[in-house]
Structures are given as C-alpha cells and as structure tokens.
Design an enzyme around this catalytic site. Sequence first.
Site, PDB file in Angstrom:
ATOM      1  N   TYR A 160       0.856  -1.196   0.000  1.00 62.95           N
ATOM      2  CA  TYR A 160       0.000   0.000   0.000  1.00 62.95           C
ATOM      3  C   TYR A 160       0.890   1.242   0.000  1.00 62.95           C
ATOM      4  O   TYR A 160       1.883   1.314   0.733  1.00 62.95           O
ATOM      5  CB  TYR A 160      -0.896   0.042   1.234  1.00 62.95           C
ATOM      6  N   GLU A 204      -3.279   7.623  -4.289  1.00 63.89           N
ATOM      7  CA  GLU A 204      -3.317   6.385  -3.511  1.00 63.89           C
ATOM      8  C   GLU A 204      -3.169   5.204  -4.462  1.00 63.89           C
ATOM      9  O   GLU A 204      -3.975   5.047  -5.386  1.00 63.89           O
ATOM     10  CB  GLU A 204      -4.618   6.266  -2.728  1.00 63.89           C
TER      11      GLU A 204
END
Length: 396
Positions: A118, A206
């Site tokens: 992530y 993101e």
Amino acid sequence: MNIHEYQGKAILKSFGVRIQEGIVADTPEQAVEAAKQLKEDFNSDWVVVKAQIHAGGRGKGGGVKLAKNLEEVKQRASDIIGMQLVTPQTGPEGKKVGKVLIAQDVYYPGESETKEIYMSVLLDRAKGRNIIMYSTEGGMDIEEVAEKTPELIFKEEIDPKVGLQGFQARKIAFNLGLTGEANKEMVKFVAALYKAYDTTDSSMFEINPVLKTSDNKILAVDAKVDLDENALYRHKDYLEMRDFAEEDPTEVEAGKSNLNYVKLDGNVGCMVNGAGLAMATMDIIKIAGGEPANFLDVGGTANAETVKAGFNIILQDPNVKAILINIFGGIVRCDRVAQGVIDAYKEIGNIPVPIIVRLQGTNAEEAKKLIDESGLKVYSAIQLKEAADLVTKVLS
C-alpha cells in the site's frame, strides 16, 4: 476533482511510473478487442476487467473480475457495464458503471513471490507537509490493517523546502523489506510517484496495491487520484478528465451558477454568503431542533439571479421543510439582497416551504421592512437568535 483509475494511471505513466497497462472500454465488444490488443502488446493471456467509478472497494462489490479467455472477457464486461456497483465508499445507493478498464495480468509466475504494497501521497494538514504513507500489507483490506495493526503503516514526511530526498526513498524501500533489483525499482517508483503528485498539484495519490512482480518489477496496479480543483487553472488539460456522470447532478448544477453546494441529509435548506457563516448557520439550525439539508455559499455578491438559482437547487431536495437565508451585508447591501429574495420568489412562483431571511449589516433595517411588506410567505429577522426561534416555529 476525482478522476478514474485509467486516467490516474495515464498521469502516473507520463511521469515515469510503471503501471499495469490497460485499455478502457465502453461495451463488451470493445472489451474483447482490448483483450486482443493486450495479448499482442504484452502477451497477456489473462486480463482483469475493472469497473471504472469514483470509489474504492470495487473488488469487494464485484466490480473487478479475472477473465481467462475472450468469452469470459465478454461475459465479465457484460455483467459489470451498467451494473449498480455498491462498495463501502459509495453508500447503499451505489454507482452505475459506465465503462471498464481491461488490464493486463501482472500476477504471472516467476523467480519469486509477488508482493502487494500500500502506498499513498497526501498532505498532512496538521504539520503542513506532504507525507508518503505506506505498508507491507497492501490489497483490499488496508482499512482493517489501519484499524487493527497500525504499527504496520509507516509515514515519511517531506520537507517542502527540499522535496523528497534520495535517502527517504531508500528508507521506504528498506522498510518494505525489499532487496536487490526490487529495492532499486522501488526507489525509482517512489521518486516518480512523488514527482507526479507534486507537479500535478494533487490532493492525493493512492496506489493500492503497488505490486512487486515475480520478476522484481514495481508497478501501480490501481490509482486513486484526487486533483486539487483550486490549482486546475494551471493544469487545464486535466479538466477534460472530469466525469460529470460520477458527480451529484445538483452539485454540478450549482457549480454552473458559481454556487458552492454540498447536499446533506437534513430538513432545513440554508443559503448563506461566506463559508464560515454557512458553517455557523448549520450549527444554528441544529440548536433550533432542525438538521441542515445542505451547505450553500452564494458568495459575496448575492443578487436576484444567485438567490433564484439557490432556491431552485434547494427545492430539488424533497426532504426540505424550511429554508433559512442568512446574509451578512458587508460587500453587498442588505436591502439589495432582500429585493433579490422578493424578485426571485415572485419569479419562481409558489414556494411550498416557509422561508426565513436573516439580514445583518448595511441597511439591515430597510431590508427587514422590504421583506415584511412584501406580502410573501417570508419571515424576516435581524438577530441570529430571532432566526433560530423562527426555525423552531416553522418546524413545530
């Protein structure tokens, strides 16, 4: 301004970030042709069919499917295009899918295990610095990681005076447990990602997941991008990426009238000049026993046209039982606003809910007199408490 995954990936690629390649399709037939093209360009036997909406969690909602042949590509695309996709970020009403991204398979077998990571870049408003947030636990359940094992999420602050430094990119790669070629690739990836974020004046990038492939490449499998609308005058080409179908139609309509509007779930519509006063007005509504139905800032030059546009937008909400207009007459005179309210009311015709108008500032007394003598179903006030009492009265 939110954009689609395929658009975010295009921006990333333009800054040298390696991405999972893909082709967008509006129909199942286009999806099949896209899969054929990916086979030719990247030798990708399998493809991923990914719904394109402005929300995360698409996989959990059934909006991301693997297709192992052309028949499956057509079937998966047929199932996803046109579906009402419900994810944790869309709310129960979901969002209608208008297009899909046909993406290459990047989870192919090789010399090492694949690894999902992530990574996001965003502004830490408390510290006034950009940060890179990252974790070894990438994938669909990053929210659960943040809640249950926050120690697995790292943050790297970037000093705006000097930007991202080489040692910081190397630190990120090290904390992610990468070695050898994968380590070097991650350092390049982080540097390119931060440059893309900084140069485009974005609010957020993101990437979930960033993938370490079986042959130690580092690439973006997803891309959730939020562009700062206040900086779009510097990036006019990105304006073409705006998808109005993904936005609340009432908010789009308000934008065309230069009104700042956000729909809420309450029963009292409010029309105010100034964001701070609008926030205070919503507090007043709650104290009076109501719930704000919207945030609506008409700006500093409220007139008959802006008031009329505000009325039309607020009245589209069937939950609205009353409207509170709260204007401070500094730049604009209160009597002119009052006349604008009267003119707009008469032009619209019958307004089915009571209207409370609180005007304070230049010529407030004259404004109150205009409202009181108009003969319309409008209550006037000068003090804030008066307005709150009137809200309570009309709701009871």
